[in-house]
Design a protein around this motif. Sequence first.
Motif, PDB file in Angstrom:
ATOM      1  N   ARG A  92     -74.624 122.380   7.801  1.00 26.61           N
ATOM      2  CA  ARG A  92     -73.361 122.650   7.148  1.00 26.61           C
ATOM      3  C   ARG A  92     -72.392 123.354   8.323  1.00 26.61           C
ATOM      4  NH1 ARG A  92     -71.547 123.216   1.141  1.00 26.61           N
ATOM      5  NH2 ARG A  92     -72.887 121.720   1.358  1.00 26.61           N
ATOM      6  N   GLY A  93     -73.162 124.239   8.999  1.00 28.05           N
ATOM      7  CA  GLY A  93     -72.190 124.622   9.506  1.00 28.05           C
ATOM      8  C   GLY A  93     -72.786 124.152  11.347  1.00 28.05           C
ATOM      9  N   VAL A  94     -73.589 123.905  11.638  1.00 28.87           N
ATOM     10  CA  VAL A  94     -73.046 122.819  12.576  1.00 28.87           C
ATOM     11  C   VAL A  94     -72.707 121.412  12.380  1.00 28.87           C
ATOM     12  CG1 VAL A  94     -74.220 120.472  13.608  1.00 28.87           C
ATOM     13  CG2 VAL A  94     -75.606 122.519  13.151  1.00 28.87           C
ATOM     14  N   PHE A  95     -72.323 121.014  10.923  1.00 27.50           N
ATOM     15  CA  PHE A  95     -70.944 120.100  10.533  1.00 27.50           C
ATOM     16  C   PHE A  95     -69.735 121.239  11.241  1.00 27.50           C
ATOM     17  CE2 PHE A  95     -68.615 118.676   7.595  1.00 27.50           C
ATOM     18  CZ  PHE A  95     -68.259 116.411   8.453  1.00 27.50           C
ATOM     19  N   TYR A  96     -69.448 121.993  10.368  1.00 33.51           N
ATOM     20  CA  TYR A  96     -68.630 122.470  10.734  1.00 33.51           C
ATOM     21  C   TYR A  96     -67.450 123.286  12.505  1.00 33.51           C
ATOM     22  CZ  TYR A  96     -66.669 122.417   5.708  1.00 33.51           C
ATOM     23  OH  TYR A  96     -66.570 122.828   4.097  1.00 33.51           O
ATOM     24  N   PHE A  97     -69.029 123.379  12.878  1.00 36.59           N
ATOM     25  CA  PHE A  97     -68.960 123.899  14.067  1.00 36.59           C
ATOM     26  C   PHE A  97     -68.288 122.440  15.327  1.00 36.59           C
ATOM     27  CE2 PHE A  97     -70.316 123.468  18.246  1.00 36.59           C
ATOM     28  CZ  PHE A  97     -69.529 125.055  18.697  1.00 36.59           C
ATOM     29  N   LEU A  98     -68.841 121.678  15.017  1.00 38.23           N
ATOM     30  CA  LEU A  98     -68.293 120.343  15.705  1.00 38.23           C
ATOM     31  C   LEU A  98     -67.188 119.384  15.290  1.00 38.23           C
ATOM     32  CD1 LEU A  98     -71.491 117.992  15.092  1.00 38.23           C
ATOM     33  CD2 LEU A  98     -70.788 119.255  17.521  1.00 38.23           C
ATOM     34  N   LEU A  99     -66.561 119.990  13.621  1.00 36.68           N
ATOM     35  CA  LEU A  99     -65.761 119.478  13.361  1.00 36.68           C
ATOM     36  C   LEU A  99     -64.521 119.778  13.883  1.00 36.68           C
ATOM     37  CD1 LEU A  99     -65.498 119.001   9.541  1.00 36.68           C
ATOM     38  CD2 LEU A  99     -64.607 117.195  10.953  1.00 36.68           C
ATOM     39  N   ALA A 100     -64.687 121.196  14.062  1.00 37.59           N
ATOM     40  CA  ALA A 100     -63.216 122.829  14.883  1.00 37.59           C
ATOM     41  C   ALA A 100     -63.273 122.393  15.826  1.00 37.59           C
ATOM     42  CB  ALA A 100     -64.271 123.909  14.412  1.00 37.59           C
ATOM     43  N   THR A 101     -64.291 121.715  16.762  1.00 36.68           N
ATOM     44  CA  THR A 101     -64.525 121.160  18.127  1.00 36.68           C
ATOM     45  C   THR A 101     -64.112 119.993  18.710  1.00 36.68           C
ATOM     46  OG1 THR A 101     -66.957 122.773  18.070  1.00 36.68           O
ATOM     47  CG2 THR A 101     -66.165 120.909  20.362  1.00 36.68           C
ATOM     48  N   SER A 102     -64.022 119.069  17.920  1.00 40.43           N
ATOM     49  CA  SER A 102     -63.053 118.090  17.858  1.00 40.43           C
ATOM     50  C   SER A 102     -61.922 118.067  17.538  1.00 40.43           C
ATOM     51  CB  SER A 102     -64.097 116.305  17.653  1.00 40.43           C
ATOM     52  OG  SER A 102     -64.248 117.175  15.274  1.00 40.43           O
ATOM     53  N   SER A 103     -61.974 118.753  16.297  1.00 34.03           N
ATOM     54  CA  SER A 103     -59.875 118.872  16.091  1.00 34.03           C
ATOM     55  C   SER A 103     -59.553 119.791  17.328  1.00 34.03           C
ATOM     56  CB  SER A 103     -59.906 120.093  14.784  1.00 34.03           C
ATOM     57  OG  SER A 103     -58.869 120.175  14.267  1.00 34.03           O
ATOM     58  N   ASP A 104     -59.612 121.065  17.743  1.00 32.42           N
ATOM     59  CA  ASP A 104     -58.777 121.596  19.060  1.00 32.42           C
ATOM     60  C   ASP A 104     -59.295 120.958  20.023  1.00 32.42           C
ATOM     61  OD1 ASP A 104     -58.676 123.694  17.189  1.00 32.42           O
ATOM     62  OD2 ASP A 104     -59.104 125.133  19.080  1.00 32.42           O
ATOM     63  N   LEU A 105     -60.145 119.905  20.127  1.00 35.54           N
ATOM     64  CA  LEU A 105     -59.047 118.696  21.670  1.00 35.54           C
ATOM     65  C   LEU A 105     -58.675 117.819  20.888  1.00 35.54           C
ATOM     66  CD1 LEU A 105     -64.110 117.034  22.440  1.00 35.54           C
ATOM     67  CD2 LEU A 105     -61.928 118.394  23.221  1.00 35.54           C
ATOM     68  N   LEU A 106     -58.614 117.646  20.119  1.00 35.35           N
ATOM     69  CA  LEU A 106     -56.855 117.164  19.122  1.00 35.35           C
ATOM     70  C   LEU A 106     -56.133 117.734  19.517  1.00 35.35           C
ATOM     71  CD1 LEU A 106     -58.370 114.869  16.551  1.00 35.35           C
ATOM     72  CD2 LEU A 106     -58.174 113.763  18.675  1.00 35.35           C
ATOM     73  N   ILE A 107     -56.244 119.157  18.849  1.00 35.38           N
ATOM     74  CA  ILE A 107     -54.968 119.808  19.077  1.00 35.38           C
ATOM     75  C   ILE A 107     -54.597 119.878  20.771  1.00 35.38           C
ATOM     76  CG2 ILE A 107     -54.279 122.492  18.732  1.00 35.38           C
ATOM     77  CD1 ILE A 107     -55.497 121.986  16.944  1.00 35.38           C
TER      78      ILE A 107
END
Length: 78
Positions: free
Chosen positions: A3-18
């Motif tokens: 779950r931690g890896v999942f949220y880490f990857l989601l945050a990384t991709s989200s900030d790339l989009l930002i």
Amino acid sequence: MWRGVFYFLLATSSDLLITLYYRFISSGQDIWASALAVVITFVPMALTYKIVEMKRRSLIFIYALGAGLGTWLGMKIL
């Protein structure tokens, strides 16, 4: 753990989009910026809601680390 890896990857991709969103704004690409505005508003809000609902403070820190990496990558590769 996963779950931690999942949220880490989601945050990384989200900030790339930002980061991409701000680049679209600065280059005058209104349609793309508008489309990304929906995504970059929904994803972090939904994730924050889920993290608070689960009452796992460690995920907030993991999410923040992923967001920092996403911004750094966005500035380096986009």
